[in-house]
Design an enzyme around this catalytic site. Structure first.
Site, mmCIF file in Angstrom:
data_model
loop_
_atom_site.group_PDB
_atom_site.id
_atom_site.type_symbol
_atom_site.label_atom_id
_atom_site.label_comp_id
_atom_site.label_asym_id
_atom_site.label_seq_id
_atom_site.Cartn_x
_atom_site.Cartn_y
_atom_site.Cartn_z
ATOM 1 N N LYS A 111 -6.649 2.406 -3.641
ATOM 2 C CA LYS A 111 -5.517 2.952 -3.558
ATOM 3 C C LYS A 111 -5.639 4.547 -3.942
ATOM 4 C CE LYS A 111 -2.478 -0.692 -3.778
ATOM 5 N NZ LYS A 111 -1.181 -1.698 -4.631
ATOM 6 N N GLN A 167 0.804 -2.446 -10.480
ATOM 7 C CA GLN A 167 -0.138 -3.198 -9.965
ATOM 8 C C GLN A 167 0.241 -4.662 -10.290
ATOM 9 O OE1 GLN A 167 -1.565 -2.457 -6.943
ATOM 10 N NE2 GLN A 167 -2.621 -4.504 -6.672
ATOM 11 N N ASP A 203 6.676 0.783 -3.718
ATOM 12 C CA ASP A 203 6.397 -0.524 -3.398
ATOM 13 C C ASP A 203 7.489 -1.335 -2.781
ATOM 14 O OD1 ASP A 203 3.727 -1.445 -4.048
ATOM 15 O OD2 ASP A 203 3.923 -1.532 -6.177
#
Ligand code: L34
Length: 291
Positions: A52, A96, A119
């Site tokens: 990412k 994450q 997200d």
């Protein structure tokens, strides 16, 4: 059979995003900025987050990685989130998953500023998605929708069977595929661990989306001729013949299923890279909203 090539499509999307960033930088404005929080040493998470950050570099975004030890307290993590919620010139951030067991994932999700929740996990964004409002869509489901769109796959009125009801894939996917949109507008069946005889559903499906994390779960005899198969599962299985000592496998018995399908995603190189592209897209969207 046509392969849905997530690597190729993601490259194209990254190029499109880079063009926008180049125009932003040419106008002497600051670059979009994404922060990622990684707690602990989970090898898969480290690899995903590393990628990412690399993606950010590739498109000209600024990125910041916050690495925290696995024994960090929940309060310390919440303090960092509080900082990221208001940090100047930051457009979005992610924490994450999975998190270590002693940290309450729900509390963490709730603590994230929905305007920076690229997200799309916060209930505000999830709720807006369910109500057809503008929102950050969760990256994996959004990546699948983007893939269906760019490959011009007809979903209207089709029977879409999703296996798995996780908060980050199955559940939102069932909402997106059922919305009155293109792609979407499908008749959706959500199967899960309490579904007896999953194959009775998958055999009738025009589109199958597997998100369970069970290697080779979906077998040839469970798939209708000409179905579209989207494999979200990604498991590491030991394999001494590879340099890394493992290989990545999806939920689909790919070698035996592929020839029966009209379209299929490989693992790796299917949904995974699309997930990362959608994170970039959400970050750019957040940047534009902040202008
Ligand atoms: N907060 N946690 C948060 N957001 C997310 O969107 C995720 N997810 C899932 C796990 N936890 C998360 C991801 O980023 C899964 N996921 C993810 C992202 C990227 C890839 C796979 C899963 C990916 O790039 N897959 C590559 C192979 C990568 C490798 O070599 O390890 C592929 O080709 O599938």
């Amino acid at each position: 059979m046509q392969i849905l090539d997530g690597n190729k499509l993601s490259k194209k999307i990254r190029e499109e995003i880079k063009q926008e960033v180049d125009a932003i930088l040419d106008a002497d404005k600051r670059a979009p900025h994404l922060a990622a929080v990684l707690v602990g040493e989970d090898p898969a998470s480290q690899s995903y987050v590393r990628n990412k950050i690399k993606d950010c570099e590739a498109v000209g975004f600024k990125s910041t990685l916050h690495r925290l030890s696995s024994d960090i307290s929940e309060e310390e993590l919440l303090d960092l989130i509080e900082k990221l919620n208001t940090e100047k010139d930051l457009d979005g951030f992610i924490v994450q998953l999975p998190l270590p067991k002693h940290i309450d994932q729900e509390r963490v999700t709730m603590a994230i500023n929905p305007d920076r929740d690229v997200d799309g996990f916060h209930p505000t964004n999830f709720g807006k998605m369910a109500l057809d409002m503008d929102a950050f869509l969760p990256a994996t489901p959004a990546g699948i929708m983007e893939m269906l769109e760019r490959y011009n796959i007809d979903t209207k009125g089709k029977h879409c069977v999703i296996i798995g009801r996780s908060h980050i894939v199955g559940r939102p996917m069932s909402i997106l595929m059922g919305r009155k949109t293109t792609p979407g507008n499908s008749t959706v069946t959500l199967c899960h661990s309490a579904t007896p005889h999953v194959e009775e559903f998958t055999k009738e499906a025009d589109i199958i989306i597997t998100a369970l994390g069970v290697p080779n779960f979906l077998k040839e005899e469970m798939v209708k001729e000409g179905a579209v198969v989207i494999d979200v599962g990604i498991s590491r299985v030991e394999d001494d013949s590879t340099k890394k000592g493992y290989k990545l496998v999806g939920d689909v018995d790919y070698e035996n299923v592929k020839d029966k399908t009209s379209y299929i995603t490989p693992v790796p190189g299917g949904v995974g890279p699309m997930t990362r592209s959608m994170l970039l897209k959400n970050t750019l969207l957040s940047y534009k909203r902040n202008k």
